[in-house]
Design a protein around this motif. Structure first.
Motif, PDB file in Angstrom:
ATOM      1  N   LEU A   1       0.847  -1.195   0.000  1.00 53.14           N
ATOM      2  CA  LEU A   1       0.000   0.000   0.000  1.00 53.14           C
ATOM      3  C   LEU A   1       0.892   1.258   0.000  1.00 53.14           C
ATOM      4  N   HIS A   2       1.921   1.257   0.858  1.00 52.07           N
ATOM      5  CA  HIS A   2       2.846   2.386   0.908  1.00 52.07           C
ATOM      6  C   HIS A   2       3.436   2.662  -0.470  1.00 52.07           C
ATOM      7  N   LEU A   3       3.880   1.567  -1.100  1.00 50.15           N
ATOM      8  CA  LEU A   3       4.520   1.669  -2.402  1.00 50.15           C
ATOM      9  C   LEU A   3       3.551   2.228  -3.444  1.00 50.15           C
ATOM     10  N   ALA A   4       2.322   1.689  -3.415  1.00 50.84           N
ATOM     11  CA  ALA A   4       1.318   2.139  -4.387  1.00 50.84           C
ATOM     12  C   ALA A   4       1.008   3.609  -4.171  1.00 50.84           C
ATOM     13  N   LEU A   5       0.847   4.018  -2.898  1.00 53.23           N
ATOM     14  CA  LEU A   5       0.553   5.424  -2.611  1.00 53.23           C
ATOM     15  C   LEU A   5       1.680   6.325  -3.083  1.00 53.23           C
ATOM     16  N   ALA A   6       2.916   5.898  -2.822  1.00 54.86           N
ATOM     17  CA  ALA A   6       4.065   6.722  -3.211  1.00 54.86           C
ATOM     18  C   ALA A   6       4.113   6.874  -4.721  1.00 54.86           C
ATOM     19  N   LEU A   7       3.943   5.759  -5.444  1.00 59.71           N
ATOM     20  CA  LEU A   7       4.043   5.820  -6.907  1.00 59.71           C
ATOM     21  C   LEU A   7       2.890   6.603  -7.508  1.00 59.71           C
ATOM     22  N   ILE A   8       1.679   6.327  -7.028  1.00 59.31           N
ATOM     23  CA  ILE A   8       0.510   7.008  -7.588  1.00 59.31           C
ATOM     24  C   ILE A   8       0.528   8.486  -7.191  1.00 59.31           C
ATOM     25  N   GLY A   9       0.821   8.739  -5.895  1.00 58.90           N
ATOM     26  CA  GLY A   9       0.856  10.128  -5.427  1.00 58.90           C
ATOM     27  C   GLY A   9       1.862  10.955  -6.200  1.00 58.90           C
ATOM     28  N   CYS A  10       3.082  10.432  -6.323  1.00 58.77           N
ATOM     29  CA  CYS A  10       4.122  11.172  -7.040  1.00 58.77           C
ATOM     30  C   CYS A  10       3.800  11.275  -8.524  1.00 58.77           C
ATOM     31  N   GLY A  11       3.254  10.197  -9.083  1.00 56.31           N
ATOM     32  CA  GLY A  11       2.900  10.211 -10.497  1.00 56.31           C
ATOM     33  C   GLY A  11       1.870  11.288 -10.791  1.00 56.31           C
ATOM     34  N   LEU A  12       0.846  11.355  -9.954  1.00 55.31           N
ATOM     35  CA  LEU A  12      -0.204  12.357 -10.154  1.00 55.31           C
ATOM     36  C   LEU A  12       0.334  13.771  -9.965  1.00 55.31           C
ATOM     37  N   PHE A  13       1.095  13.939  -8.881  1.00 56.74           N
ATOM     38  CA  PHE A  13       1.658  15.276  -8.611  1.00 56.74           C
ATOM     39  C   PHE A  13       2.548  15.709  -9.777  1.00 56.74           C
ATOM     40  N   ALA A  14       3.360  14.765 -10.283  1.00 56.57           N
ATOM     41  CA  ALA A  14       4.245  15.086 -11.409  1.00 56.57           C
ATOM     42  C   ALA A  14       3.434  15.398 -12.656  1.00 56.57           C
ATOM     43  N   PHE A  15       2.366  14.637 -12.871  1.00 49.79           N
ATOM     44  CA  PHE A  15       1.577  14.847 -14.088  1.00 49.79           C
ATOM     45  C   PHE A  15       0.924  16.224 -14.087  1.00 49.79           C
ATOM     46  N   VAL A  16       0.296  16.572 -12.959  1.00 49.20           N
ATOM     47  CA  VAL A  16      -0.421  17.844 -12.910  1.00 49.20           C
ATOM     48  C   VAL A  16       0.548  19.031 -12.928  1.00 49.20           C
ATOM     49  N   THR A  17       1.566  18.973 -12.057  1.00 46.39           N
ATOM     50  CA  THR A  17       2.481  20.123 -12.008  1.00 46.39           C
ATOM     51  C   THR A  17       3.354  20.173 -13.267  1.00 46.39           C
ATOM     52  N   GLY A  18       3.726  18.989 -13.780  1.00 45.85           N
ATOM     53  CA  GLY A  18       4.547  18.955 -14.990  1.00 45.85           C
ATOM     54  C   GLY A  18       3.795  19.497 -16.187  1.00 45.85           C
ATOM     55  N   ALA A  19       2.502  19.141 -16.302  1.00 39.98           N
ATOM     56  CA  ALA A  19       1.710  19.595 -17.443  1.00 39.98           C
ATOM     57  C   ALA A  19       1.693  21.116 -17.507  1.00 39.98           C
ATOM     58  N   ILE A  20       1.700  21.747 -16.340  1.00 40.20           N
ATOM     59  CA  ILE A  20       1.685  23.214 -16.306  1.00 40.20           C
ATOM     60  C   ILE A  20       3.116  23.761 -16.449  1.00 40.20           C
ATOM     61  N   SER A  21       4.046  23.206 -15.666  1.00 38.97           N
ATOM     62  CA  SER A  21       5.417  23.728 -15.672  1.00 38.97           C
ATOM     63  C   SER A  21       6.062  23.636 -17.045  1.00 38.97           C
ATOM     64  N   LEU A  22       5.788  22.538 -17.765  1.00 43.01           N
ATOM     65  CA  LEU A  22       6.483  22.315 -19.037  1.00 43.01           C
ATOM     66  C   LEU A  22       6.001  23.232 -20.153  1.00 43.01           C
ATOM     67  N   ARG A  23       5.015  24.069 -19.838  1.00 42.80           N
ATOM     68  CA  ARG A  23       4.643  25.089 -20.815  1.00 42.80           C
ATOM     69  C   ARG A  23       5.609  26.265 -20.732  1.00 42.80           C
ATOM     70  N   THR A  24       6.477  26.242 -19.732  1.00 42.75           N
ATOM     71  CA  THR A  24       7.463  27.310 -19.601  1.00 42.75           C
ATOM     72  C   THR A  24       8.857  26.730 -19.810  1.00 42.75           C
ATOM     73  N   ARG A  25       9.826  27.625 -19.963  1.00 46.43           N
ATOM     74  CA  ARG A  25      11.206  27.200 -20.164  1.00 46.43           C
ATOM     75  C   ARG A  25      12.138  28.034 -19.295  1.00 46.43           C
ATOM     76  N   GLY A  26      13.341  27.522 -19.109  1.00 50.28           N
ATOM     77  CA  GLY A  26      14.398  28.293 -18.474  1.00 50.28           C
ATOM     78  C   GLY A  26      14.068  28.692 -17.054  1.00 50.28           C
ATOM     79  N   VAL A  27      14.314  29.963 -16.738  1.00 50.59           N
ATOM     80  CA  VAL A  27      14.124  30.455 -15.377  1.00 50.59           C
ATOM     81  C   VAL A  27      12.678  30.265 -14.923  1.00 50.59           C
ATOM     82  N   HIS A  28      11.747  30.422 -15.839  1.00 52.67           N
ATOM     83  CA  HIS A  28      10.346  30.273 -15.459  1.00 52.67           C
ATOM     84  C   HIS A  28      10.045  28.850 -15.014  1.00 52.67           C
ATOM     85  N   PHE A  29      10.665  27.890 -15.689  1.00 52.25           N
ATOM     86  CA  PHE A  29      10.466  26.491 -15.293  1.00 52.25           C
ATOM     87  C   PHE A  29      11.023  26.263 -13.893  1.00 52.25           C
ATOM     88  N   ILE A  30      12.196  26.816 -13.636  1.00 52.67           N
ATOM     89  CA  ILE A  30      12.811  26.689 -12.313  1.00 52.67           C
ATOM     90  C   ILE A  30      11.878  27.260 -11.247  1.00 52.67           C
TER      91      ILE A  30
END
Lengths: 250, 333
Positions: free
Chosen positions: B87-116
């Motif tokens: 369960l811990h493993l599933a939560l970690a993978l799913i939680g991080c995957g979702l967080f990465a997907f949502v924040t990445g989808a927005i962040s990757l519209r920017t480049r350089g300093v803005h991405f940072i």
């Protein structure tokens, strides 16, 4: 006349107060080499970025192989068979020559969500990439880093990367840029060999090259089309002489 | 890489390091086994950041958020006495995957300093979210009373077991990165770093591949977070502060960004320096003999020589440890 492979009509683009492209309409017929010439600042490179989809036009339409691609981004147009080369060499300097070209092949062999198999031994990529390199005479440099190539060779690599996408139309932005006489002659040979196989829209300053290669020429001045015609028609055109060569040329 | 006749110095050193890691617990030295375990877990996080930063050119200053999410995926269930490791493993993978997907989808519209900046902003949001949850300790953190249990294999209560689980995860992550960067997927990622405009011109939709890479990297780092919670038996929002993200970047650069073994070298060197510099004779001399440093918190000042050292590495050893080894290796052999 058959349906042109590329038709742009009434394309406009302005940057602030500067009109870069002013109601440009050009038809490129299947199989021809169509040169676009014009003095510096005539808007030639802007026109290429509008045609390739890197920049959208303010108004006007672009049709490619009978399909309206006006709102398609660059990577989608590439999929349809539109390839461009860059005036300022735009390659992957830290990668080998072969990898440069195989990345272009890869884009047209389905999606790249393939996470496991090595690419450098993948015949599906390496063989077409080597074929494209052979076409431009770079096959024996395949293993070198792109950054180790001479300027002339890098320009050839530009063309190979465009060719590797198996395009129906090549947009060539000053392929002879920065080349010496000998290198230019080599590039003309390369492009001549592609004549008939590929349709090309060629932007070039080197008039010897243009007259040696082009079937038809469009003259662009301050974003406007001044004339379109065969090489002989353009040579004889008084408007062109005035605009392009200056008053004393007329 | 598996052709031993083509190995250079850095391959030998990396192999030696891995063998050393594999054998060290046999010595029975618990203190250094614990230090090495921390090193192994951090190396997993650094390898995951290296995938997006080193190979993909996506400079994230928010990567520690994934360590935090992975850690709380263990800590919160443990708070309710749920120690199911799957369960811990599933939560970690799913939680991080979702967080990465949502924040990445927005962040990757920017480049350089803005991405940072935007990746840092997202990780700070995660940081303050956990600070604000009183139930789970807020900024005081949370004690994790028991470690994950992986039925039917058993638990990782034993430190040596945890050590070897971490080690296997590290080796698996390094191998995965190796396969990824040599695949078609990896070609697109590295091409987009080198020349994104050209990638688009030859027909690659770089955005969706970069986003996928960002998600893979986030999930990998979540593994490190889950292991970290088990290792330290204590978690707090500090694990995901932006300073932590900065340290991760430093370890990537120090080891050699965009190289397979860089994370191993970078993490090892960084943590060793941190460990020994803070206890070195020079440090003791300085703090004991310079009056105004006398009553300072000791851990504050070891970072001064550390900082200078790191600046020298960045200035004079371009390509980090990996680059240094490559140059040294080619000069001597």
């Amino acid at each position: 006349m058959a349906e042109p492979i590329l038709r742009c009509s009434e394309l406009r683009k302005h940057f602030g107060g500067i009109v870069a492209t002013d109601a440009v309409s050009i038809d490129v017929a299947e199989g021809e080499i169509h040169a676009v010439i014009g003095p510096n600042g005539a808007g030639k490179t802007t026109l290429i970025t509008q045609l390739s989809g890197e920049m959208f036009s303010d108004s006007g339409r672009v049709q490619f192989r009978g399909r309206d691609v006006t709102r398609l981004p660059a990577h989608r147009r590439s999929m349809l068979g539109l390839a461009r080369s860059f005036q300022i060499t735009s390659i992957f300097l830290d990668m080998t020559v072969l990898t440069n070209v195989s990345l272009a092949v890869q884009a047209h062999r389905g999606h790249s969500f393939r996470f496991w198999k090595r690419t450098d031994t993948d015949a599906e990529l390496v063989e077409p990439a080597m074929a494209a390199l052979t076409q431009v005479g770079l096959a024996e440099r395949a293993g070198s880093l792109a950054s180790a190539l001479s300027h002339g060779e890098q320009r050839q690599l530009e063309i190979a990367m465009a060719l590797a996408t198996e395009p129906a139309l090549l947009l060539l932005d000053e392929p002879m840029a920065g080349m010496g006489r000998e290198e230019s002659a080599g590039m003309v040979e390369t492009l001549k060999k592609l004549r008939g196989e590929k349709t090309m829209l060629l932007i070039e300053h080197d008039m010897d090259a243009v007259f040696a290669l082009a079937d038809r020429i469009t003259v662009l001045v301050y974003g406007k089309v001044v004339a379109t015609g065969t090489v002989d028609e353009i040579r004889a055109n008084d408007d062109v002489k005035r605009a392009y060569l200056g008053e004393e040329g007329a | 890489m598996f052709n031993i006749t083509q190995w250079s110095l850095k391959h030998w050193l990396a192999a030696a390091l891995l063998v050393f890691f594999a054998l060290f617990p046999l010595s029975g030295d618990l203190f250094y086994t614990s230090l090495l375990n921390r090193m192994i877990v951090m190396a997993i996080a650094v390898a995951s950041l290296n995938l997006i930063l080193g190979y993909g050119g996506m400079i994230s200053l928010g990567h520690a958020a994934f360590i935090g999410i992975g850690a709380y995926s263990v800590g919160i269930p443990a708070y309710y006495d749920i120690y199911n490791g799957w369960l811990h493993l599933a939560l970690a993978l799913i939680g991080c995957g979702l967080f990465a997907f949502v924040t990445g989808a927005i962040s990757l519209r920017t480049r350089g300093v803005h991405f940072i900046m935007i990746t840092m902003a997202f990780s700070q949001m995660a940081f303050f979210a956990f600070v604000s949850i009183e139930e789970y300790g807020g900024d005081d953190g949370l004690v994790v009373n028991g470690r994950s249990e992986f039925f039917p294999f058993g638990d990782i209560e034993n430190n040596v077991t945890l050590y070897y689980v971490s080690f296997i995860v590290l080796v698996a992550v390094l191998y995965l990165v190796y396969r990824l960067v040599n695949s078609r997927f990896g070609g697109v990622i590295q091409g987009a770093k080198a020349n994104e405009r050209r990638m688009r011109a030859i027909g690659h939709n770089t955005y969706k591949y970069q986003l996928t890479c960002y998600v893979i990297s986030g999930m990998m780092c979540g593994l490190a977070g889950a292991l970290m919670a088990n290792f330290s038996n204590f978690i707090s929002p500090d694990m995901m502060g932006w300073v932590r993200s900065g340290e991760l970047i430093f370890m990537v650069i120090l080891g050699g960004s965009g190289t397979l073994f860089g994370p191993l070298f970078g993490t090892g060197l960084y943590l060793l320096l941190e460990e020994f510099l803070s206890r070195s004779a020079l440090y003791t001399f300085v703090t004991e003999n310079i009056a105004f440093l006398n009553d300072a918190q000791p851990w504050v000042y070891w970072q001064l020589p550390f900082g200078i050292l790191l600046i020298l590495v960045v200035l004079y050893a371009r390509g980090g440890v990996d680059g240094f080894l490559s140059r040294w290796g080619s000069k001597n052999g």
